[in-house]
Scaffold this motif. Structure first.
Motif, PDB file in Angstrom:
ATOM      1  N   ILE A   1       0.769  -1.217  -0.092  1.00  0.00           N
ATOM      2  CA  ILE A   1       0.059  -0.076   0.140  1.00  0.00           C
ATOM      3  C   ILE A   1       0.917   1.433   0.047  1.00  0.00           C
ATOM      4  O   ILE A   1       1.487   1.412   0.836  1.00  0.00           O
TER       5      ILE A   1
ATOM      6  N   VAL B   1      -3.495   5.650   0.666  1.00  0.00           N
ATOM      7  CA  VAL B   1      -5.127   5.565   0.825  1.00  0.00           C
ATOM      8  C   VAL B   1      -5.722   7.083   0.424  1.00  0.00           C
ATOM      9  O   VAL B   1      -5.463   7.855   1.387  1.00  0.00           O
TER      10      VAL B   1
ATOM     11  N   GLY C   1     -11.257   5.954   0.234  1.00  0.00           N
ATOM     12  CA  GLY C   1     -10.616   4.943   0.738  1.00  0.00           C
ATOM     13  C   GLY C   1     -10.200   4.034  -0.253  1.00  0.00           C
ATOM     14  O   GLY C   1     -10.102   2.815  -0.084  1.00  0.00           O
TER      15      GLY C   1
ATOM     16  N   ILE D   1      -7.319   2.208  -2.465  1.00  0.00           N
ATOM     17  CA  ILE D   1      -6.024   2.075  -1.924  1.00  0.00           C
ATOM     18  C   ILE D   1      -5.219   2.126  -3.074  1.00  0.00           C
ATOM     19  O   ILE D   1      -5.336   1.250  -4.164  1.00  0.00           O
TER      20      ILE D   1
ATOM     21  N   HIS E   1     -10.570   0.635   1.822  1.00  0.00           N
ATOM     22  CA  HIS E   1      -9.528   0.628   3.170  1.00  0.00           C
ATOM     23  C   HIS E   1     -10.507  -0.089   4.094  1.00  0.00           C
ATOM     24  O   HIS E   1     -10.027  -0.602   4.844  1.00  0.00           O
TER      25      HIS E   1
ATOM     26  N   LYS F   1      -9.108  -1.409   7.347  1.00  0.00           N
ATOM     27  CA  LYS F   1      -8.137  -0.231   7.847  1.00  0.00           C
ATOM     28  C   LYS F   1      -6.633  -0.540   7.714  1.00  0.00           C
ATOM     29  O   LYS F   1      -5.725  -0.336   8.837  1.00  0.00           O
TER      30      LYS F   1
END
Length: 261
Positions: free
Chosen positions: A169, A172, A176, A178, A244, A249
């Motif tokens: 990742i 973000v 949301g 990614i 996300h 999260k």
């Protein structure tokens, strides 16, 4: 009339932290006409720093642009540090003329590595203050942008910069979505092909597409996103919702896998 100096300041001070204002004020005291924009990245994330360094310097580059970054995890040594010493400050020039001044740590320079034509240590103090990015580095940033050779120290090997890790990742966004460190050229799936994405201990079915909106609402897409210039970075996108949140999260720099379903 020459365009004013434009600085993209990237640091992990925290969103809304007055530290940004202190650094901007110092830069402005050295050049009253400078324009500065600030981006806050997650704590110690050199990958997010490198991601935005590349995006700002390679996409719609402004004339007289310099990207100034300050992210230094200082995790390589567990012992106490002499006078708050940290990683060294470095200066780079890219093929398109963009300048980068930043702490040479982790992946901060990795995403622009193929475009660097000159790479040097900066002739500036790296210890003696807890707030090096305010107290020491602004003079080198402004001096480098002005072509002042006294701030250019020993050359550095571009090959010493670590390669960009794939399937991490990188960012973000506010929706949301990614943004990943994987380029479109690094994947080999067919349009519409079902995939399994494993991230943060969670597995979900996604579909490979050439655009993030080429799925139904509520479906996951693994598709080229809006970042990365000609060779886009892949995104994990949950249409109508937050990818996300769907994956619990996960933090920036978390690893994931993508396999055929």
């Amino acid at each position: 009339m020459q365009n004013p100096l434009f600085i993209q300041l990237i640091a992990d001070y925290g969103v809304g932290d007055p530290a940004f204002n202190e650094v901007i004020q110092k830069l402005t005291s050295l050049n009253p006409f400078v324009q500065v924009r600030a981006t806050s990245v997650p704590d110690f994330s050199t990958l997010a720093t490198g991601f935005w360094t590349a995006q700002y310097s390679l996409v719609n580059r402004l004339e007289n642009l310099i990207v100034y970054t300050n992210v230094d995890p200082r995790t390589e040594k567990k012992e106490s540090r002499d006078k708050n010493e940290g990683s060294k400050f470095a200066l780079a020039k890219l093929k398109n003329g963009a300048l980068i001044a930043g702490v040479n740590r982790g992946y901060c320079f990795s995403l622009v590595k193929p475009y660097i034509t000159a790479f040097h240590l900066a002739n500036v103090a790296n210890k003696g203050s807890q707030f090096r990015s305010r107290d020491f580095y602004p003079e080198a940033v402004i001096g480098f942008a002005n072509g002042d050779q006294k701030f250019i120290d020993a050359p550095l090997e571009v090959e010493s910069i670590p390669e960009v890790p794939i399937n991490r990742i990188a960012w973000v966004d506010g929706y949301g979505n990614i943004k990943t460190s994987t380029r479109q050229s690094q994947v080999n799936f067919k349009r519409g092909q079902p995939l399994q994405i494993a991230l943060n201990g969670i597995k979900r079915t996604a579909y490979f597409n050439d655009g993030t909106f080429n799925v139904r609402e509520g479906e996951l897409a693994f598709a080229p996103g809006s970042s990365g210039a000609a060779d886009k970075f892949m995104e994990i996108f949950l249409r109508g919702f937050s990818a996300h949140k769907e994956f619990g999260k996960p933090k920036v720099e978390a690893e994931f896998t993508v396999t055929k379903a």
